[in-house]
Write a protein that holds these residues in place. Structure first.
Motif, PDB file in Angstrom:
ATOM      1  N   ASP A   1      -8.898   1.750  -2.206  1.00 13.17           N
ATOM      2  CA  ASP A   1      -8.586   0.459  -2.821  1.00 13.17           C
ATOM      3  C   ASP A   1      -9.184   0.380  -4.215  1.00 13.17           C
ATOM      4  O   ASP A   1     -10.365   0.694  -4.411  1.00 13.17           O
ATOM      5  CB  ASP A   1      -9.127  -0.693  -1.979  1.00 13.17           C
TER       6      ASP A   1
ATOM      7  N   TYR B   1     -10.326  -2.088  -6.869  1.00 17.80           N
ATOM      8  CA  TYR B   1     -10.712  -3.481  -7.133  1.00 17.80           C
ATOM      9  C   TYR B   1     -10.668  -3.684  -8.640  1.00 17.80           C
ATOM     10  O   TYR B   1     -11.267  -2.916  -9.400  1.00 17.80           O
ATOM     11  CB  TYR B   1     -12.117  -3.725  -6.591  1.00 17.80           C
TER      12      TYR B   1
ATOM     13  N   GLU C   1      -6.815  -6.367  -5.856  1.00 18.69           N
ATOM     14  CA  GLU C   1      -7.021  -4.992  -5.418  1.00 18.69           C
ATOM     15  C   GLU C   1      -5.672  -4.376  -5.075  1.00 18.69           C
ATOM     16  O   GLU C   1      -4.726  -5.078  -4.706  1.00 18.69           O
ATOM     17  CB  GLU C   1      -7.969  -4.914  -4.219  1.00 18.69           C
ATOM     18  N   THR C   2      -5.578  -3.061  -5.242  1.00 19.22           N
ATOM     19  CA  THR C   2      -4.342  -2.350  -4.924  1.00 19.22           C
ATOM     20  C   THR C   2      -4.693  -0.990  -4.337  1.00 19.22           C
ATOM     21  O   THR C   2      -5.687  -0.368  -4.728  1.00 19.22           O
ATOM     22  CB  THR C   2      -3.466  -2.171  -6.192  1.00 19.22           C
ATOM     23  N   GLY C   3      -3.889  -0.551  -3.388  1.00 16.93           N
ATOM     24  CA  GLY C   3      -4.132   0.730  -2.755  1.00 16.93           C
ATOM     25  C   GLY C   3      -3.631   1.882  -3.610  1.00 16.93           C
ATOM     26  O   GLY C   3      -2.675   1.737  -4.377  1.00 16.93           O
TER      27      GLY C   3
ATOM     28  N   ARG D   1       0.838  -1.194   0.000  1.00 20.74           N
ATOM     29  CA  ARG D   1       0.000   0.000   0.000  1.00 20.74           C
ATOM     30  C   ARG D   1       0.878   1.251   0.000  1.00 20.74           C
ATOM     31  O   ARG D   1       2.038   1.198   0.379  1.00 20.74           O
ATOM     32  CB  ARG D   1      -0.930  -0.002   1.223  1.00 20.74           C
TER      33      ARG D   1
END
Length: 344
Positions: free
Chosen positions: A188, A190, A211-213, A25
């Motif tokens: 986040d 998605y 998912e990635t921040g 993150r």
């Protein structure tokens, strides 16, 4: 008297994940009671010194950070016809000059060693000699380290050799962690990936879900260069010191961290830069953003300029001269900024 060059930058990045923590993150920091985005000093310096800006401006004067020097030397010796056992032994002797080796039998250095171009040339020049004469290196030949290596990145950011501190280089440039001038909330993203060959006969679902921040922000960055230390580190070469300061200024203004760039395309130039020169004790202007800025870029510029004036009012002039670049209203230029930082 020491001459300090200070750079204060405001750079706006759209949604991005420029510098990740151990969970993947965006890195953050808490300041003024709120969470901010953060890009580490290490990340900034790494991307600047490996950028095309540095390569073009300082070709031949950029070092290499590596643990693998011994492996490269061993391969050079083997390619030259030296037997593997001797090649490993001689390569270990050379690699040990730059730091303790990882374990018995390994030729990898435990810690990254920052090696200047002339030290690199000396290492492989010695390797070629050993190939030609088919012998081990002498104690005298293993004196490969240089006290004032002509590597601009080493001179700017320093190096530490724990096993031979006499060849350490004191960094001439300090770089703060960049932080946003406002509060942030990491969100986040998605996402799914689709299998192009899936015709829907059995399953219409995605082939991958993840998912990635990410977060967006206007960052304040701060650099301080001790010009006299830089010249000393470069063995008195003022022309190379000037080139290094110009290259660093351009890289700080133009080069974005590469984290997740393919996913977010978040490259950005600085919107505002304040450069200061003088012998006064340096100070960051991060306190201007202790209370988070809520508005746009102009509000951040106003807060920064107000803090400059307030410091001057309380402590006297904190710089002998200043130069500004403001891309928000089209004032100033990078060329003028570079000339300013290199002015003697």
């Amino acid at each position: 008297m020491t001459t300090f060059i200070q750079l204060h930058l405001l750079t706006s990045y759209p949604p991005a994940n420029l510098n990740r923590d151990d969970l993947g993150r965006p890195k953050t920091a808490r300041m003024g009671g709120v969470d901010r985005l953060r890009v580490s000093s290490q990340s900034l310096k790494r991307h600047w010194r490996t950028s095309e800006v540095f390569e073009q401006a300082l070709a031949g004067h950029i070092g290499k950070r590596t643990k693998r020097l011994g492996a490269e030397v061993e391969q050079r010796l083997i390619d030259g016809g030296v037997k593997e056992k001797s090649a490993r032994e001689w390569a270990r002797a050379i690699a040990e000059v730059f730091g303790k080796l990882q374990q018995k039998g390994s030729n990898y250095i435990e810690q990254l060693a920052h090696i200047s171009p002339e030290e690199h040339d000396a290492v492989f020049g010695l390797a070629d000699t050993l190939v030609a004469e088919n012998r081990a290196p002498t104690e005298d030949e293993l004196k490969l380290l240089r006290h004032a290596p002509a590597a601009a990145d080493i001179a700017l950011f320093g190096r530490m050799l724990a096993d031979d501190p006499g060849f350490n280089v004191e960094a001439a440039c300090q770089v703060a962690h960049a932080i946003t001038v406002h509060r942030v909330a990491v969100e986040d993203d998605y996402f799914t990936a689709v299998d192009d060959l899936n015709k829907g006969d059995e399953d219409l679902g995605a082939a991958h879900i993840g998912e990635t921040g990410f977060a967006a922000g206007l960052f304040y960055s701060y650099l301080c260069i001790d010009r006299d230390q830089l010249v000393t580190n470069l063995g008195g070469d003022e022309e190379l010191a000037d080139r290094a300061m110009k290259a660093l200024t351009e890289a700080a203004v133009k080069v974005a961290p590469r984290g997740k760039q393919n996913s977010f395309g978040s490259r950005a130039y600085a919107s505002y830069v304040l450069a200061e020169r003088g012998s006064q004790q340096p100070r960051s202007l991060s306190v201007a953003f202790l209370k988070p800025v809520k508005g746009e870029g102009d509000d951040a510029v106003e807060a920064l300029e107000r803090q400059v004036a307030n410091f001057d009012a309380v402590y006297g002039d904190c710089a002998d001269d200043r130069c500004r670049l403001n891309a928000l209203n089209g004032e100033g230029s990078l060329d003028a900024l570079q000339r300013f930082v290199a002015q003697r």
